[in-house]
Design a protein around this motif. Structure first.
Motif, PDB file in Angstrom:
ATOM      1  N   ARG A 150       0.825  -1.212   0.000  1.00 22.53           N
ATOM      2  CA  ARG A 150       0.000   0.000   0.000  1.00 22.53           C
ATOM      3  C   ARG A 150       0.853   1.252   0.000  1.00 22.53           C
ATOM      4  O   ARG A 150       0.568   2.213  -0.726  1.00 22.53           O
ATOM      5  N   ALA A 151       1.901   1.255   0.822  1.00 20.68           N
ATOM      6  CA  ALA A 151       2.782   2.423   0.858  1.00 20.68           C
ATOM      7  C   ALA A 151       3.471   2.632  -0.482  1.00 20.68           C
ATOM      8  O   ALA A 151       3.584   3.767  -0.969  1.00 20.68           O
TER       9      ALA A 151
ATOM     10  N   ALA B  55      -1.250   7.807   1.810  1.00 24.66           N
ATOM     11  CA  ALA B  55       0.182   7.791   1.499  1.00 24.66           C
ATOM     12  C   ALA B  55       0.487   8.672   0.294  1.00 24.66           C
ATOM     13  O   ALA B  55       1.479   9.411   0.287  1.00 24.66           O
ATOM     14  N   ALA B  56      -0.361   8.618  -0.729  1.00 24.89           N
ATOM     15  CA  ALA B  56      -0.121   9.415  -1.932  1.00 24.89           C
ATOM     16  C   ALA B  56      -0.227  10.911  -1.640  1.00 24.89           C
ATOM     17  O   ALA B  56       0.617  11.702  -2.088  1.00 24.89           O
ATOM     18  N   ILE B  57      -1.237  11.304  -0.897  1.00 22.35           N
ATOM     19  CA  ILE B  57      -1.420  12.724  -0.595  1.00 22.35           C
ATOM     20  C   ILE B  57      -0.283  13.242   0.282  1.00 22.35           C
ATOM     21  O   ILE B  57       0.186  14.373   0.116  1.00 22.35           O
ATOM     22  N   ALA B  58       0.181  12.418   1.211  1.00 21.44           N
ATOM     23  CA  ALA B  58       1.281  12.848   2.081  1.00 21.44           C
ATOM     24  C   ALA B  58       2.585  13.001   1.298  1.00 21.44           C
ATOM     25  O   ALA B  58       3.419  13.854   1.635  1.00 21.44           O
TER      26      ALA B  58
ATOM     27  N   LYS C 260       5.076   5.891   6.851  1.00 19.26           N
ATOM     28  CA  LYS C 260       4.499   6.417   8.094  1.00 19.26           C
ATOM     29  C   LYS C 260       3.006   6.691   7.937  1.00 19.26           C
ATOM     30  O   LYS C 260       2.214   6.360   8.834  1.00 19.26           O
ATOM     31  N   ALA C 261       2.628   7.297   6.823  1.00 23.67           N
ATOM     32  CA  ALA C 261       1.215   7.594   6.604  1.00 23.67           C
ATOM     33  C   ALA C 261       0.396   6.319   6.449  1.00 23.67           C
ATOM     34  O   ALA C 261      -0.740   6.237   6.930  1.00 23.67           O
ATOM     35  N   ALA C 262       0.963   5.299   5.788  1.00 22.76           N
ATOM     36  CA  ALA C 262       0.236   4.049   5.611  1.00 22.76           C
ATOM     37  C   ALA C 262      -0.018   3.357   6.948  1.00 22.76           C
ATOM     38  O   ALA C 262      -1.131   2.875   7.215  1.00 22.76           O
TER      39      ALA C 262
ATOM     40  N   ASN D 171      -8.407   0.643  11.016  1.00 21.54           N
ATOM     41  CA  ASN D 171      -8.501  -0.812  11.199  1.00 21.54           C
ATOM     42  C   ASN D 171      -8.507  -1.530   9.851  1.00 21.54           C
ATOM     43  O   ASN D 171      -9.350  -2.396   9.569  1.00 21.54           O
ATOM     44  N   ALA D 172      -7.538  -1.145   9.005  1.00 23.80           N
ATOM     45  CA  ALA D 172      -7.482  -1.654   7.638  1.00 23.80           C
ATOM     46  C   ALA D 172      -6.483  -2.782   7.477  1.00 23.80           C
ATOM     47  O   ALA D 172      -6.035  -3.058   6.367  1.00 23.80           O
ATOM     48  N   GLY D 173      -6.100  -3.440   8.567  1.00 27.40           N
ATOM     49  CA  GLY D 173      -5.139  -4.534   8.475  1.00 27.40           C
ATOM     50  C   GLY D 173      -3.717  -4.003   8.446  1.00 27.40           C
ATOM     51  O   GLY D 173      -3.452  -2.830   8.698  1.00 27.40           O
ATOM     52  N   GLY D 174      -2.779  -4.876   8.117  1.00 26.60           N
ATOM     53  CA  GLY D 174      -1.391  -4.478   8.003  1.00 26.60           C
ATOM     54  C   GLY D 174      -0.732  -4.236   9.351  1.00 26.60           C
ATOM     55  O   GLY D 174      -1.241  -4.618  10.412  1.00 26.60           O
TER      56      GLY D 174
END
Length: 269
Positions: A73-74, A136-139, A199-201, A209-212
Motif C-alpha cells: 500500500r505504501a 500515502a499518496a497525498i502525504a 508512516k502515513a500508511a 482498522n485496515a489490516g497491516g
C-alpha cells in the motif's frame, strides 16, 4: 564487461559503506539499553527483549503477509505521488505561471496533517485499502513536487543553450540535459517521500482498522504489549529500508554515474 565491472565496484563500495550505518545503529541500541535500564521493561523493553518478540513474530507466516500488505500500500501510494508529482513539478519548473498556480496548493497540502486526510478519506471511501493508499499518496505528493520543480528551476540554463546551439532537439535536451540535472534534487525528495508514505500508511491502517502493521500495532496497544509494538515498528522500518536500498538507491547510482566520473581519483564520500 566494463559496465558490469563498474556496477560491481559501486555495489562493493556501497556495501562497505554500511559499516558507518551499523556503527550508528549500535549507538542507537546503546542509548535504547540505557533507557531500558532507567525506566524498566514495562515502559521500554530492552533491545534483546524486542528482538526476541520480533523473532516470534517472524515465525508466523501471517505476520509476513501483514508487512507485505503495508509495504504494498505504501509503495502504491508512493508510486502515484512520484508519477504525478514529478510530472507536475517538471512543468512548474519550466513554466513560472504553473509554479505560481501550484505553489499555494502545495502549501495547502503540506499544511493539512495526515490524520485529517485519514478522517476525510474514511468518510469518503470507507476503511479499506484505498484509504491507506490515498493517504500515502497525498502525504508524498507535495514533497516530490517540490523536489522536481526546484531541480528543474535551478538547472544550468547554459547547458540548454549549448545543446540548442549544437542542434539538439527539445526532447533530447529535456531527457539528456534538464532531467539529469533535476535528479540531484529529486532523489532526496523521493527518499523522504518514501519514508513519509510508510508512516502515513501505518497511521491510516491503525486508525481505520485496515489490516497491516497499523492494525497489529493497535492490537499491541490494546494488550499493553510494548515489546510487540516495538517489534512491529522494527518490521515496518526494515521494510522501508529494504525498499529504499533495494530500489531507490540502486536507481540513483545508475542514473548518477556521472558523479563517479566527475569525482577526483581517491576522493571518498
Amino acid at each position: 564487461m566494463m559496465p558490469i565491472a563498474d556496477r560491481a565496484g559501486r555495489a562493493g563500495r556501497f556495501l562497505w559503506s554500511a559499516w558507518a550505518g551499523l556503527a550508528g545503529l549500535s549507538v542507537f541500541a546503546a542509548t535504547w539499553q540505557l533507557g531500558h535500564e532507567a525506566y524498566g521493561s514495562f515502559i521500554l523493553p530492552s533491545p534483546a527483549e524486542t528482538l526476541a518478540s520480533l523473532a516470534a513474530l517472524l515465525r508466523d507466516e501471517a505476520n509476513w503477509a501483514l508487512v507485505g500488505a503495508t509495504a504494498g500500500r505504501a509503495l502504491l501510494g508512493f508510486s502515484v505521488a512520484a508519477g504525478i508529482g514529478t510530472l507536475v513539478g517538471v512543468l512548474a519548473g519550466y513554466h513560472p505561471a504553473v509554479m505560481r498556480l501550484t505553489r499555494p496548493q502545495v502549501t495547502l497540502l503540506l499544511g493539512v496533517p495526515p490524520i485529517a486526510w485519514i478522517v476525510l478519506l474514511m468518510i469518503w471511501f470507507g476503511n479499506g485499502a484505498g484509504t491507506v493508499v490515498a493517504t500515502a499518496a497525498i502525504a508524498c505528493l507535495p514533497i516530490v513536487f517540490i523536489g522536481a520543480a526546484e531541480g528543474v528551476a535551478t538547472r544550468d540554463r547554459g547547458l540548454d543553450d549549448m545543446a540548442r546551439a549544437a542542434g539538439v532537439g527539445p526532447f533530447t535536451r529535456l531527457f539528456r540535459v534538464a532531467l539529469r540535472q533535476m535528479l540531484h534534487a529529486l532523489f532526496p525528495a523521493l527518499v523522504m517521500a518514501l519514508g513519509t508514505a510508510f508512516k502515513a500508511a501505518v497511521m491510516a491502517e491503525l486508525l481505520a482498522n485496515a489490516g497491516g502493521v497499523g492494525e497489529a500495532l493497535a492490537v499491541a496497544r490494546a494488550n499493553l504489549d510494548v515489546a510487540a509494538a516495538l517489534a512491529w515498528i522494527l518490521l515496518a522500518v526494515a521494510a522501508l529500508i529494504g525498499v529504499e536500498y533495494g530500489l531507490l538507491q540502486p536507481l540513483r547510482a545508475e542514473f548518477e554515474t556521472w558523479r563517479e566520473a566527475a569525482r577526483p581519483w581517491g576522493v571518498k564520500r
